[in-house]
Design an enzyme around this catalytic site. Structure first.
Site, PDB file in Angstrom:
ATOM      1  N   CYS A   1       0.838  -1.191   0.000  1.00 61.25           N
ATOM      2  CA  CYS A   1       0.000   0.000   0.000  1.00 61.25           C
ATOM      3  C   CYS A   1       0.879   1.249   0.000  1.00 61.25           C
ATOM      4  O   CYS A   1       1.933   1.279   0.621  1.00 61.25           O
ATOM      5  CB  CYS A   1      -0.946   0.089   1.187  1.00 61.25           C
ATOM      6  SG  CYS A   1      -2.181  -1.190   1.223  1.00 61.25           S
TER       7      CYS A   1
ATOM      8  N   ARG B   1       4.351  -0.162  -4.779  1.00 61.07           N
ATOM      9  CA  ARG B   1       3.976  -0.565  -3.416  1.00 61.07           C
ATOM     10  C   ARG B   1       2.693  -1.392  -3.386  1.00 61.07           C
ATOM     11  O   ARG B   1       2.325  -1.933  -2.351  1.00 61.07           O
ATOM     12  CB  ARG B   1       3.799   0.671  -2.532  1.00 61.07           C
ATOM     13  CG  ARG B   1       5.088   1.431  -2.302  1.00 61.07           C
ATOM     14  CD  ARG B   1       4.858   2.582  -1.360  1.00 61.07           C
ATOM     15  NE  ARG B   1       4.500   2.129  -0.047  1.00 61.07           N
ATOM     16  CZ  ARG B   1       5.357   1.852   0.924  1.00 61.07           C
ATOM     17  NH1 ARG B   1       6.645   1.997   0.708  1.00 61.07           N
ATOM     18  NH2 ARG B   1       4.949   1.443   2.098  1.00 61.07           N
TER      19      ARG B   1
ATOM     20  N   TRP C   1      -2.317  -2.912  -1.690  1.00 56.34           N
ATOM     21  CA  TRP C   1      -1.838  -4.306  -1.697  1.00 56.34           C
ATOM     22  C   TRP C   1      -2.673  -4.972  -0.620  1.00 56.34           C
ATOM     23  O   TRP C   1      -2.473  -4.728   0.570  1.00 56.34           O
ATOM     24  CB  TRP C   1      -0.350  -4.339  -1.360  1.00 56.34           C
ATOM     25  CG  TRP C   1       0.291  -5.684  -1.477  1.00 56.34           C
ATOM     26  CD1 TRP C   1       0.826  -6.252  -2.594  1.00 56.34           C
ATOM     27  CD2 TRP C   1       0.507  -6.626  -0.415  1.00 56.34           C
ATOM     28  NE1 TRP C   1       1.341  -7.492  -2.295  1.00 56.34           N
ATOM     29  CE2 TRP C   1       1.156  -7.743  -0.970  1.00 56.34           C
ATOM     30  CE3 TRP C   1       0.204  -6.650   0.939  1.00 56.34           C
ATOM     31  CZ2 TRP C   1       1.518  -8.856  -0.215  1.00 56.34           C
ATOM     32  CZ3 TRP C   1       0.556  -7.759   1.696  1.00 56.34           C
ATOM     33  CH2 TRP C   1       1.214  -8.842   1.109  1.00 56.34           C
TER      34      TRP C   1
ATOM     35  N   ASN D   1      -1.901   2.908   5.253  1.00 56.36           N
ATOM     36  CA  ASN D   1      -0.951   1.832   4.953  1.00 56.36           C
ATOM     37  C   ASN D   1      -0.582   1.191   6.273  1.00 56.36           C
ATOM     38  O   ASN D   1      -0.156   1.886   7.194  1.00 56.36           O
ATOM     39  CB  ASN D   1       0.294   2.423   4.276  1.00 56.36           C
ATOM     40  CG  ASN D   1       1.439   1.427   4.203  1.00 56.36           C
ATOM     41  OD1 ASN D   1       1.210   0.226   4.057  1.00 56.36           O
ATOM     42  ND2 ASN D   1       2.648   1.911   4.310  1.00 56.36           N
ATOM     43  N   GLY D   2      -0.744  -0.132   6.374  1.00 60.99           N
ATOM     44  CA  GLY D   2      -0.409  -0.817   7.622  1.00 60.99           C
ATOM     45  C   GLY D   2      -1.479  -1.834   7.952  1.00 60.99           C
ATOM     46  O   GLY D   2      -2.311  -2.192   7.086  1.00 60.99           O
TER      47      GLY D   2
ATOM     48  N   GLU E   1      19.681 -16.432  -5.290  1.00 66.96           N
ATOM     49  CA  GLU E   1      19.148 -15.166  -5.810  1.00 66.96           C
ATOM     50  C   GLU E   1      18.613 -15.347  -7.239  1.00 66.96           C
ATOM     51  O   GLU E   1      17.571 -14.797  -7.597  1.00 66.96           O
ATOM     52  CB  GLU E   1      20.241 -14.082  -5.739  1.00 66.96           C
ATOM     53  CG  GLU E   1      19.857 -12.719  -6.262  1.00 66.96           C
ATOM     54  CD  GLU E   1      18.652 -12.069  -5.573  1.00 66.96           C
ATOM     55  OE1 GLU E   1      18.167 -12.584  -4.549  1.00 66.96           O
ATOM     56  OE2 GLU E   1      18.168 -11.052  -6.105  1.00 66.96           O
TER      57      GLU E   1
ATOM     58  N   LYS F   1      14.730 -14.539  -8.277  1.00 67.60           N
ATOM     59  CA  LYS F   1      14.343 -13.627  -9.370  1.00 67.60           C
ATOM     60  C   LYS F   1      13.398 -14.351 -10.324  1.00 67.60           C
ATOM     61  O   LYS F   1      12.405 -13.798 -10.765  1.00 67.60           O
ATOM     62  CB  LYS F   1      15.569 -13.134 -10.157  1.00 67.60           C
ATOM     63  CG  LYS F   1      16.476 -12.146  -9.477  1.00 67.60           C
ATOM     64  CD  LYS F   1      15.897 -10.777  -9.237  1.00 67.60           C
ATOM     65  CE  LYS F   1      15.207 -10.685  -7.930  1.00 67.60           C
ATOM     66  NZ  LYS F   1      15.871 -10.168  -6.778  1.00 67.60           N
TER      67      LYS F   1
ATOM     68  N   GLU G   1       9.836 -14.830  -8.765  1.00 66.48           N
ATOM     69  CA  GLU G   1       8.985 -13.666  -8.537  1.00 66.48           C
ATOM     70  C   GLU G   1       8.505 -12.981  -9.803  1.00 66.48           C
ATOM     71  O   GLU G   1       7.398 -12.467  -9.824  1.00 66.48           O
ATOM     72  CB  GLU G   1       9.620 -12.670  -7.553  1.00 66.48           C
ATOM     73  CG  GLU G   1      10.931 -12.070  -7.976  1.00 66.48           C
ATOM     74  CD  GLU G   1      11.492 -11.143  -6.887  1.00 66.48           C
ATOM     75  OE1 GLU G   1      12.708 -10.942  -6.882  1.00 66.48           O
ATOM     76  OE2 GLU G   1      10.720 -10.605  -6.085  1.00 66.48           O
TER      77      GLU G   1
ATOM     78  N   HIS H   1      21.212 -35.407  -2.147  1.00 68.08           N
ATOM     79  CA  HIS H   1      20.536 -35.833  -0.919  1.00 68.08           C
ATOM     80  C   HIS H   1      19.019 -35.714  -1.033  1.00 68.08           C
ATOM     81  O   HIS H   1      18.334 -35.618  -0.031  1.00 68.08           O
ATOM     82  CB  HIS H   1      21.054 -35.014   0.273  1.00 68.08           C
ATOM     83  CG  HIS H   1      22.519 -35.211   0.519  1.00 68.08           C
ATOM     84  ND1 HIS H   1      23.048 -36.404   0.939  1.00 68.08           N
ATOM     85  CD2 HIS H   1      23.567 -34.369   0.356  1.00 68.08           C
ATOM     86  CE1 HIS H   1      24.363 -36.296   1.043  1.00 68.08           C
ATOM     87  NE2 HIS H   1      24.705 -35.070   0.689  1.00 68.08           N
TER      88      HIS H   1
ATOM     89  N   LYS I   1       6.763  -3.922  -3.210  1.00 70.65           N
ATOM     90  CA  LYS I   1       8.171  -3.598  -3.002  1.00 70.65           C
ATOM     91  C   LYS I   1       8.576  -3.607  -1.540  1.00 70.65           C
ATOM     92  O   LYS I   1       9.659  -4.045  -1.187  1.00 70.65           O
ATOM     93  CB  LYS I   1       8.426  -2.219  -3.614  1.00 70.65           C
ATOM     94  CG  LYS I   1       9.868  -1.760  -3.550  1.00 70.65           C
ATOM     95  CD  LYS I   1      10.649  -2.334  -4.689  1.00 70.65           C
ATOM     96  CE  LYS I   1      12.127  -2.076  -4.594  1.00 70.65           C
ATOM     97  NZ  LYS I   1      12.900  -3.178  -5.182  1.00 70.65           N
TER      98      LYS I   1
HETATM   99  C1  F6R Z   1      13.154  -9.744  -4.025  1.00 68.12           C
HETATM  100  C2  F6R Z   1      12.838  -8.688  -3.087  1.00 68.12           C
HETATM  101  C3  F6R Z   1      12.455  -9.060  -1.706  1.00 68.12           C
HETATM  102  C4  F6R Z   1      13.153  -8.117  -0.707  1.00 68.12           C
HETATM  103  C5  F6R Z   1      12.669  -8.412   0.716  1.00 68.12           C
HETATM  104  C6  F6R Z   1      13.389  -7.550   1.729  1.00 68.12           C
HETATM  105  O1  F6R Z   1      13.493  -9.244  -5.278  1.00 68.12           O
HETATM  106  O2  F6R Z   1      12.879  -7.536  -3.423  1.00 68.12           O
HETATM  107  O3  F6R Z   1      12.759 -10.389  -1.437  1.00 68.12           O
HETATM  108  O4  F6R Z   1      14.532  -8.321  -0.802  1.00 68.12           O
HETATM  109  O5  F6R Z   1      11.296  -8.163   0.792  1.00 68.12           O
HETATM  110  O6  F6R Z   1      13.172  -6.194   1.504  1.00 68.12           O
HETATM  111  P1  F6R Z   1      14.131  -5.094   2.103  1.00 68.12           P
HETATM  112  O7  F6R Z   1      15.478  -5.308   1.525  1.00 68.12           O
HETATM  113  O8  F6R Z   1      13.514  -3.798   1.705  1.00 68.12           O
HETATM  114  O9  F6R Z   1      14.133  -5.291   3.586  1.00 68.12           O
END
Ligand code: F6R
Length: 593
Positions: free
Chosen positions: A2, A28, A75, A101-102, A465, A469, A472, A488, A588
């Site tokens: 949000c 967001r 969101w 937001n929250g 990582e 990627k 997501e 294993h 985000k």
């Molecule tokens: C993946 C991604 C998330 C953030 C995670 C932590 O691409 O962006 O996995 O890395 O939500 O977010 P921050 O770094 O803002 O604490």
């Protein structure tokens, strides 16, 4: 998670400005969107479910009268993404509108009581109770500000909200507690937002609100008060981010732009070395390091473990922030606990930071200036990646890694490491030039249902990582695995339908990962290998190979080898018709636990 915005302007153009601001906050949340403006004719609201462009085309969100108003991108947490659940929410008479937001933890009991008292609710959200509580206290004779303060006293949970009312049509009021909120000061015009990119095109003069601070803005200015109602003299920060930094700059997507900005992000972060030296000079002797983070930031922390243990001989733990409270009892008081977070607002990370602050020295490595983590930690290092708008973290991961390498170099006085880091931006440029080749690879593999990503040591976090990627932004199942663990269990899943991405830089782990490549090859897997351009054996084993300059050592490989994996996921996402900047179900900044 949000996003909220608000503005008071000198002209009758609040709605188009609010629309522009919410568009810049779409990273967001993009389940639904809404705008409310206030004018002499009262409060007018337009809102619906769907992405901002769709809703705006349908409802003409920019066509509402008024010089001031509030806006929201959602969101969903409480209640499905529907028109009724979209913000702003109002009281019974439509005289008070709120964006939030929250999460309000006690909204059910508040709602039950308000309903018994005769209030009529129109949504399933937690937010709507705020509007009704303010209505209730206002009707009892309190001013709007007093009614808001009474309301805040009743709320449990996290919130940043903004309120407008037709009873005082020149004011916006609000509060922040455990959810981000900033105020922007323009030339006789005033703004609020969850995050700076929303309002950068209007002002770079920012006030960062602290928890429990309330604000009132009108056309004469902004007043901030603490929880006891005393006026606070807030510092006005001039932020360096420019509006251009938060635009696509000719790229199809923010994510692609941000991948290409990585050499610059490394360069800018390398300039932080003198700040890091200052911080390190104040450190006592630590016996242990504990990293705490989520998601991509957790993968950066994993690289930190190999660096701190391998180069400094310091025992190092890496913990998921959401798991931290279950193991924090054993935290060594002689530890340095390092929190890695792009946003500095991730709820799990902030909760862990609060716990760690009571027991050990804390350091936060954060990208967003003024964020909560930067105020709570004992020490702060900023990653200099600039604003990251794509939901999938790319350049901020690279900047986090750069900071960790710098920290290790400074703590261990490893001048050679500082020197080697200077070459990273050029190497990265070279790797970025492979994009066409990677696009073709993406086309070839885009219809696979499952991927494995494997690596050992420094390459294990890169594999993790790469898999994250892929998951997501392409919605393909990808699993990151320590290459040695494959036999294993997961080897049972490998066949000719499952591509295996093997991260095999030259170094200590090379030969053993190569034998894992041979094992998956023997089970029919199609192997995409990442290795040195002169690695003929790997090239022979691989179906496709992404070749790197041989001088990139295993130690530095996390900074470089992840780049083609970001590009691979990006191009698979586009080839599958997905918008990589707005993957479904994600946002985000994750401000809920
Ligand atoms: C993946 C991604 C998330 C953030 C995670 C932590 O691409 O962006 O996995 O890395 O939500 O977010 P921050 O770094 O803002 O604490």
């Amino acid at each position: 998670m949000c996003g909220i915005v608000g503005c008071i302007l000198k002209t009758n153009k609040a709605a188009p400005v609010l629309l522009d601001c919410v568009q810049r906050l779409e990273y967001r949340g993009y389940d639904s969107v809404g705008i409310a403006t206030c004018s002499s004719s009262g409060i007018r609201i337009k809102k619906d479910r769907g992405k901002i462009d769709e809703v705006s085309q349908k409802l003409q969100l920019d066509e509402l009268p008024g010089e001031m108003g509030i806006g929201h991108v959602r969101w969903a947490t409480h209640g499905l993404p529907t028109q009724e659940n979209a913000h702003p929410h109002t009281d019974c008479e439509g005289k008070i509108a709120v964006v939030h937001n929250g999460i309000l933890e006690n909204y059910k009991e508040l709602k039950d009581r308000l309903e018994r008292e005769g209030h009529h609710f129109t949504s399933q959200t937690d937010t709507e109770v705020i509007a009704h509580l303010i209505e209730k206290y206002h009707k009892q004779g309190l001013s709007l500000e007093e009614a808001m303060n009474q309301t805040i006293d009743k709320l449990h949970g996290s919130y940043a909200f903004a309120v407008i009312s037709s009873d005082e049509p020149n004011k916006i009021m609000g509060v922040r507690k455990e959810s981000p909120l900033i105020l922007g000061l323009g030339d006789g015009e005033y703004f609020l937002a969850s995050d700076a990119p929303a309002i950068l095109q209007h002002t770079r003069k920012i006030i960062y609100l602290a928890d429990h601070e309330t604000f009132i803005m009108d056309d004469e200015g902004v007043t901030v008060k603490d929880r006891d109602g005393k006026v606070v003299d807030k510092k006005i920060e001039n932020i360096k981010w420019t509006p251009e930094m938060a635009q696509k700059g000719g790229y199809d997507h923010f994510m692609l732009k941000e991948i290409h900005e990585q050499p610059k992000a490394v360069k800018n972060t390398l300039f932080e070395v003198s700040e890091i030296e200052k911080i390190v000079s104040k450190f006592p002797e630590f016996k242990r390091i504990t990293f705490v983070a989520c998601g991509t930031s957790y993968h950066a922390s994993m690289v930190g473990k190999y660096l701190f243990e391998g180069l400094l001989g310091l025992p190092t733990d890496v913990m998921l922030a959401s798991e931290f409270e279950f193991a924090a009892d054993a935290l060594d008081p002689e530890s340095l606990v390092i929190f890695i977070s792009q946003s500095g607002e991730t709820a799990d990370t902030l909760k862990a930071l609060k716990i760690a602050n009571k027991k050990a020295e804390t350091l936060a490595i954060v990208n967003v200036l003024g964020s909560t983590a930067t105020r709570e930690a004992d020490h702060v290092i900023f990653t200099r990646a600039g604003p990251e708008i794509g939901v999938a973290a790319t350049k901020t991961y690279i900047s986090q890694l750069t900071c960790i390498y710098l920290l290790v170099a400074c703590m261990g006085r490893k001048k050679w490491l500082l020197e080697q880091l200077q070459n990273i931006p050029d190497c990265m440029e070279e790797v970025l030039s492979y994009e066409d080749e990677i696009r073709k690879m993406a086309d070839k593999y885009k219809d696979s249902n499952d991927f494995f990503f494997i690596g050992r040591g420094f390459s294990y976090p890169t594999a993790m990582e790469g898999a994250l990627k892929l998951k997501e932004i392409t919605y393909i199942h990808g699993e990151g695995y320590a290459a040695g663990e494959l036999k294993h269990g997961p080897l049972a899943l490998i066949d000719d339908e499952v591509p295996v991405v093997a991260v095999v830089p030259p170094g200590k782990s090379h030969d053993r990962t190569l034998s894992n490549v041979e094992e998956v090859n023997a089970r029919g897997a199609r192997v995409i290998a990442l290795g040195a351009s002169d690695d003929d054996v790997l090239n022979f084993e691989a179906h496709d190979m992404i070749k790197f300059p041989p001088e990139i050592s295993e130690l530095l490989s996390p900074l470089i080898y992840v780049v083609p994996l970001q590009l691979l996921s990006y191009h698979i996402s586009v080839a599958r018709g997905i918008d990589p900047d707005k993957p479904k179900n994600l946002a985000k900044c994750v401000t809920v636990e």
